[in-house]
Design a protein around this motif. Structure first.
Motif, PDB file in Angstrom:
ATOM      1  N   SER A  14       1.176  -1.623  -0.303  1.00  0.00           N
ATOM      2  CA  SER A  14       0.258  -0.035   0.137  1.00  0.00           C
ATOM      3  C   SER A  14       1.021   1.161  -0.061  1.00  0.00           C
ATOM      4  CB  SER A  14      -1.073   0.239   1.357  1.00  0.00           C
ATOM      5  OG  SER A  14      -0.041   0.306   2.468  1.00  0.00           O
ATOM      6  N   LEU A  15       0.699   2.486  -0.417  1.00  0.00           N
ATOM      7  CA  LEU A  15       0.853   3.584  -0.177  1.00  0.00           C
ATOM      8  C   LEU A  15       1.576   4.068   1.328  1.00  0.00           C
ATOM      9  CD1 LEU A  15       2.434   6.762  -0.901  1.00  0.00           C
ATOM     10  CD2 LEU A  15       0.246   7.386  -0.975  1.00  0.00           C
ATOM     11  N   VAL A  16       0.469   4.040   2.388  1.00  0.00           N
ATOM     12  CA  VAL A  16       0.325   4.204   3.670  1.00  0.00           C
ATOM     13  C   VAL A  16       0.060   3.297   4.754  1.00  0.00           C
ATOM     14  CG1 VAL A  16       1.636   6.284   3.378  1.00  0.00           C
ATOM     15  CG2 VAL A  16      -1.130   5.781   4.066  1.00  0.00           C
ATOM     16  N   ALA A  17       0.467   3.044   5.368  1.00  0.00           N
ATOM     17  CA  ALA A  17      -0.225   2.385   6.973  1.00  0.00           C
ATOM     18  C   ALA A  17      -0.167   2.833   8.116  1.00  0.00           C
ATOM     19  CB  ALA A  17       0.666   0.797   7.256  1.00  0.00           C
ATOM     20  N   LEU A  18      -1.070   3.758   8.941  1.00  0.00           N
ATOM     21  CA  LEU A  18      -1.699   4.313   9.003  1.00  0.00           C
ATOM     22  C   LEU A  18      -2.098   3.476  10.842  1.00  0.00           C
ATOM     23  CD1 LEU A  18      -4.030   6.734   8.010  1.00  0.00           C
ATOM     24  CD2 LEU A  18      -1.716   6.593   7.794  1.00  0.00           C
ATOM     25  N   SER A  19      -1.507   4.250  11.935  1.00  0.00           N
ATOM     26  CA  SER A  19      -0.939   3.574  13.349  1.00  0.00           C
ATOM     27  C   SER A  19      -2.551   3.567  13.771  1.00  0.00           C
ATOM     28  CB  SER A  19      -0.740   4.601  14.458  1.00  0.00           C
ATOM     29  OG  SER A  19      -1.162   5.839  14.224  1.00  0.00           O
ATOM     30  N   THR A  20      -3.886   3.923  13.185  1.00  0.00           N
ATOM     31  CA  THR A  20      -5.320   3.646  13.500  1.00  0.00           C
ATOM     32  C   THR A  20      -5.953   2.149  12.795  1.00  0.00           C
ATOM     33  OG1 THR A  20      -5.196   4.825  11.236  1.00  0.00           O
ATOM     34  CG2 THR A  20      -5.455   6.268  13.442  1.00  0.00           C
ATOM     35  N   GLY A  21      -4.710   1.694  12.587  1.00  0.00           N
ATOM     36  CA  GLY A  21      -5.193   0.723  11.710  1.00  0.00           C
ATOM     37  C   GLY A  21      -5.703   0.285   9.959  1.00  0.00           C
ATOM     38  N   VAL A  22      -5.514   1.560   9.071  1.00  0.00           N
ATOM     39  CA  VAL A  22      -6.037   1.812   8.279  1.00  0.00           C
ATOM     40  C   VAL A  22      -4.940   2.067   7.626  1.00  0.00           C
ATOM     41  CG1 VAL A  22      -6.636   3.635   7.438  1.00  0.00           C
ATOM     42  CG2 VAL A  22      -7.880   3.082   8.984  1.00  0.00           C
ATOM     43  N   THR A  23      -5.026   0.679   6.121  1.00  0.00           N
ATOM     44  CA  THR A  23      -3.989   1.035   4.783  1.00  0.00           C
ATOM     45  C   THR A  23      -5.111   1.857   4.612  1.00  0.00           C
ATOM     46  OG1 THR A  23      -4.462  -1.061   4.161  1.00  0.00           O
ATOM     47  CG2 THR A  23      -2.834  -0.688   5.869  1.00  0.00           C
ATOM     48  N   ILE A  24      -3.806   3.170   3.280  1.00  0.00           N
ATOM     49  CA  ILE A  24      -4.134   3.086   2.159  1.00  0.00           C
ATOM     50  C   ILE A  24      -3.734   3.019   0.814  1.00  0.00           C
ATOM     51  CG2 ILE A  24      -4.574   6.374   1.005  1.00  0.00           C
ATOM     52  CD1 ILE A  24      -4.267   7.221   3.975  1.00  0.00           C
ATOM     53  N   GLN A  25      -4.202   2.457   0.317  1.00  0.00           N
ATOM     54  CA  GLN A  25      -4.170   1.644  -1.630  1.00  0.00           C
ATOM     55  C   GLN A  25      -3.844   3.243  -2.298  1.00  0.00           C
ATOM     56  OE1 GLN A  25      -3.076  -1.197  -1.194  1.00  0.00           O
ATOM     57  NE2 GLN A  25      -4.468  -1.778   0.487  1.00  0.00           N
ATOM     58  N   TYR A  26      -2.807   3.429  -3.357  1.00  0.00           N
ATOM     59  CA  TYR A  26      -2.876   3.556  -4.945  1.00  0.00           C
ATOM     60  C   TYR A  26      -4.881   3.578  -5.306  1.00  0.00           C
ATOM     61  CZ  TYR A  26       1.302   6.156  -4.735  1.00  0.00           C
ATOM     62  OH  TYR A  26       3.111   6.589  -4.500  1.00  0.00           O
ATOM     63  N   PRO A  27      -5.154   4.747  -5.782  1.00  0.00           N
ATOM     64  CA  PRO A  27      -6.982   4.295  -6.082  1.00  0.00           C
ATOM     65  C   PRO A  27      -6.380   3.397  -7.617  1.00  0.00           C
ATOM     66  CG  PRO A  27      -5.394   6.620  -6.841  1.00  0.00           C
ATOM     67  CD  PRO A  27      -4.558   6.251  -5.878  1.00  0.00           C
ATOM     68  N   ARG A  28      -6.927   2.353  -8.660  1.00  0.00           N
ATOM     69  CA  ARG A  28      -6.987   2.249 -10.166  1.00  0.00           C
ATOM     70  C   ARG A  28      -6.326   2.788 -11.077  1.00  0.00           C
ATOM     71  NH1 ARG A  28      -9.986  -3.109 -10.386  1.00  0.00           N
ATOM     72  NH2 ARG A  28     -10.622  -2.974  -8.233  1.00  0.00           N
ATOM     73  N   TYR A  29      -6.841   3.635 -11.132  1.00  0.00           N
ATOM     74  CA  TYR A  29      -6.592   4.565 -11.914  1.00  0.00           C
ATOM     75  C   TYR A  29      -5.133   4.501 -12.232  1.00  0.00           C
ATOM     76  CZ  TYR A  29      -6.716   8.941  -8.998  1.00  0.00           C
ATOM     77  OH  TYR A  29      -6.508   9.922  -8.398  1.00  0.00           O
ATOM     78  N   TYR A  30      -4.692   4.825 -11.257  1.00  0.00           N
ATOM     79  CA  TYR A  30      -3.202   5.381 -11.051  1.00  0.00           C
ATOM     80  C   TYR A  30      -2.147   3.940 -11.223  1.00  0.00           C
ATOM     81  CZ  TYR A  30       1.765   6.519  -8.508  1.00  0.00           C
ATOM     82  OH  TYR A  30       2.607   6.649  -8.760  1.00  0.00           O
ATOM     83  N   ILE A  31      -2.727   2.942 -10.821  1.00  0.00           N
ATOM     84  CA  ILE A  31      -1.800   1.266 -11.358  1.00  0.00           C
ATOM     85  C   ILE A  31      -2.203   1.128 -12.842  1.00  0.00           C
ATOM     86  CG2 ILE A  31      -2.598  -0.906 -11.209  1.00  0.00           C
ATOM     87  CD1 ILE A  31      -3.029   0.348  -8.312  1.00  0.00           C
ATOM     88  N   ARG A  32      -3.533   1.381 -13.515  1.00  0.00           N
ATOM     89  CA  ARG A  32      -3.601   1.024 -14.855  1.00  0.00           C
ATOM     90  C   ARG A  32      -3.056   2.442 -15.911  1.00  0.00           C
ATOM     91  NH1 ARG A  32      -9.465   0.626 -14.488  1.00  0.00           N
ATOM     92  NH2 ARG A  32      -9.222   2.985 -14.444  1.00  0.00           N
ATOM     93  N   ALA A  33      -2.216   3.441 -15.171  1.00  0.00           N
ATOM     94  CA  ALA A  33      -1.889   4.405 -15.929  1.00  0.00           C
ATOM     95  C   ALA A  33      -0.199   3.785 -15.837  1.00  0.00           C
ATOM     96  CB  ALA A  33      -1.785   5.413 -15.376  1.00  0.00           C
ATOM     97  N   GLU A  34       0.267   3.306 -14.602  1.00  0.00           N
ATOM     98  CA  GLU A  34       1.716   2.601 -14.438  1.00  0.00           C
ATOM     99  C   GLU A  34       1.522   1.522 -15.440  1.00  0.00           C
ATOM    100  OE1 GLU A  34       2.390   1.434 -10.569  1.00  0.00           O
ATOM    101  OE2 GLU A  34       3.657   3.564 -10.233  1.00  0.00           O
ATOM    102  N   HIS A  35       0.742   0.104 -15.506  1.00  0.00           N
ATOM    103  CA  HIS A  35       0.362  -0.360 -16.584  1.00  0.00           C
ATOM    104  C   HIS A  35       0.891   0.238 -18.140  1.00  0.00           C
ATOM    105  CE1 HIS A  35       0.104  -4.541 -18.506  1.00  0.00           C
ATOM    106  NE2 HIS A  35      -1.235  -3.974 -19.064  1.00  0.00           N
ATOM    107  N   LYS A  36       0.328   1.199 -18.383  1.00  0.00           N
ATOM    108  CA  LYS A  36       0.332   1.588 -19.839  1.00  0.00           C
ATOM    109  C   LYS A  36       0.860   2.185 -20.327  1.00  0.00           C
ATOM    110  CE  LYS A  36      -3.012   5.189 -21.391  1.00  0.00           C
ATOM    111  NZ  LYS A  36      -3.865   5.702 -22.035  1.00  0.00           N
TER     112      LYS A  36
END
Ligand SMILES: [Zn+2]
Length: 372
Positions: free
Chosen positions: A188-210
């Motif tokens: 993931s992009l970041v992991a927070l001490s609140t237990g939350v993880t934040i991922q890059y959005p799908r469109y970003y991953i699609r663009a990286e593939h492109k």
């Protein structure tokens, strides 16, 4: 406190031609002033200062109309940039380094010019520049405070941008009641001490593939061919898009972090980054991480909140509950403590440790809410 806003501007053909001329004149001036410094020293033993060169410029303007076409503070700023380059050069010599002599700028290598104080005005969707006119500007957010400086830049795709630097009054610091630890995740992009993880959005991953596809395509093209040029432009376009997407996303994430807590603790990459194995993917990730910290710092300053950077060595190995060392390979996704039995996502465990490091030595340690 200073804040920089970067906006795309859309000059018409005529304006674009004028902007190009200014860049070229600035480049010429930079090179001439550099040659002047070099020759004055080598031939006459004279070290030129910024003031000397500014005085010469004023005289030269009288019989060189092309210099007159550039707003005077812009050309003074060119001399100031050169002065900075020389000061940095001498500073490095003094400290025993072996720096390269300031370099002449080749064609296309002078990419921006600066209105340091006046000569520009922002009104609605128009940016008016002295000696150029009103240019359409895409303002994706409101500018707070008084704008002090305006920098006009052309990127490698030929797009134009204005960076406006504004000054706002400092905000008094809030009392720290909540704390957040942030760890750079492996997946993931970041992991927070609140237990939350934040991922890059799908469109970003699609663009990286492109991008990967476009890069493969480029590598197959013959050197010097028209097709290769086309493929190269395509790669540059997608890279730029990815960068824009990522910046927008990092702005959203940093906003979320600052809204969540009064004290935000990050890993200091300058300390721990050296120790990690470095490959290209990691390098790009580190770059995004640096930007996230920078965005968070500027938003925190505006809200009177605090960002702290800590030495995060061992935070992924250590148990956040009992402090025991639990060695893990990079592939181990879960922290499972053999000492106290704590089971947790490895990145979340690390972010809790980072939060603890940030709290160390602070008086409110006992009162800050657990996990936050
Ligand atoms: Zn434990």
């Amino acid at each position: 406190m200073k804040t920089a806003y970067k906006f795309r501007i859309y000059p018409n053909n005529q304006q674009e031609a004028m902007l190009d001329v200014i860049l070229e004149t600035c480049r010429h001036l930079y090179n001439t002033a550099l040659a002047d410094r070099k020759n004055s020293y080598e031939l006459d033993g004279i070290s030129r200062t910024y003031e000397d060169q500014a005085a010469i410029l004023t005289l030269e303007k009288k019989d060189k109309p092309y210099l007159k076409a550039v707003f005077s503070q812009i050309s003074q700023d060119v001399l100031r940039r050169l002065d900075k380059a020389f000061k940095a050069f001498f500073r490095r010599i003094k400290s025993g380094e072996d720096p390269g002599y300031p370099r002449f700028k080749g064609k296309g290598c002078y990419k921006s010019f600066t209105y340091p104080q006046v000569g520009f005005a922002l009104e609605g969707s128009k940016l008016t520049l002295s000696k150029i006119g009103s240019i359409r500007i895409f303002k994706h957010r409101e500018v707070e405070g008084k704008i002090k400086t305006c920098i006009i830049k052309r990127d490698h795709l030929g797009h134009w941008y204005a960076t406006l630097v504004s000054e706002v009054e400092d905000v008094p610091q809030v009392e720290v009641k909540t704390t957040l630890g942030v760890d750079v995740g492996i997946k993931s992009l970041v992991a927070l001490s609140t237990g939350v993880t934040i991922q890059y959005p799908r469109y970003y991953i699609r663009a990286e593939h492109k991008l990967a596809v476009a890069q493969r395509n480029l590598s197959r093209k013959k050197k010097g061919s028209a097709n290769r040029r086309k493929a190269k432009l395509e790669v540059a376009k997608i890279s730029q898009k990815i960068q824009d997407h990522r910046d927008n996303f990092l702005h959203l994430v940093s906003r979320e972090l600052v809204d969540t807590a009064d004290l935000i603790v990050f890993e200091n990459l300058n300390i721990s980054g050296m120790l990690k194995n470095h490959n290209l993917a990691k390098h790009i990730q580190d770059h995004a991480w640096g930007k996230l910290i920078q965005f968070t710092q500027s938003k925190a300053a505006k809200a009177g909140k605090i960002v702290e950077l800590v030495d995060a060595r061992y935070t992924s190995q250590k148990c956040s509950q009992c402090g025991a060392m639990v060695p893990k390979a990079l592939a181990d996704r879960v922290h499972l403590c053999t000492n106290c039995g704590l089971e947790m996502d490895r990145d979340i465990n690390a972010s809790v440790n980072i939060r603890t490091l940030g709290l160390r030595g602070r008086a409110y340690e006992g009162t800050a809410k657990a996990g936050l």
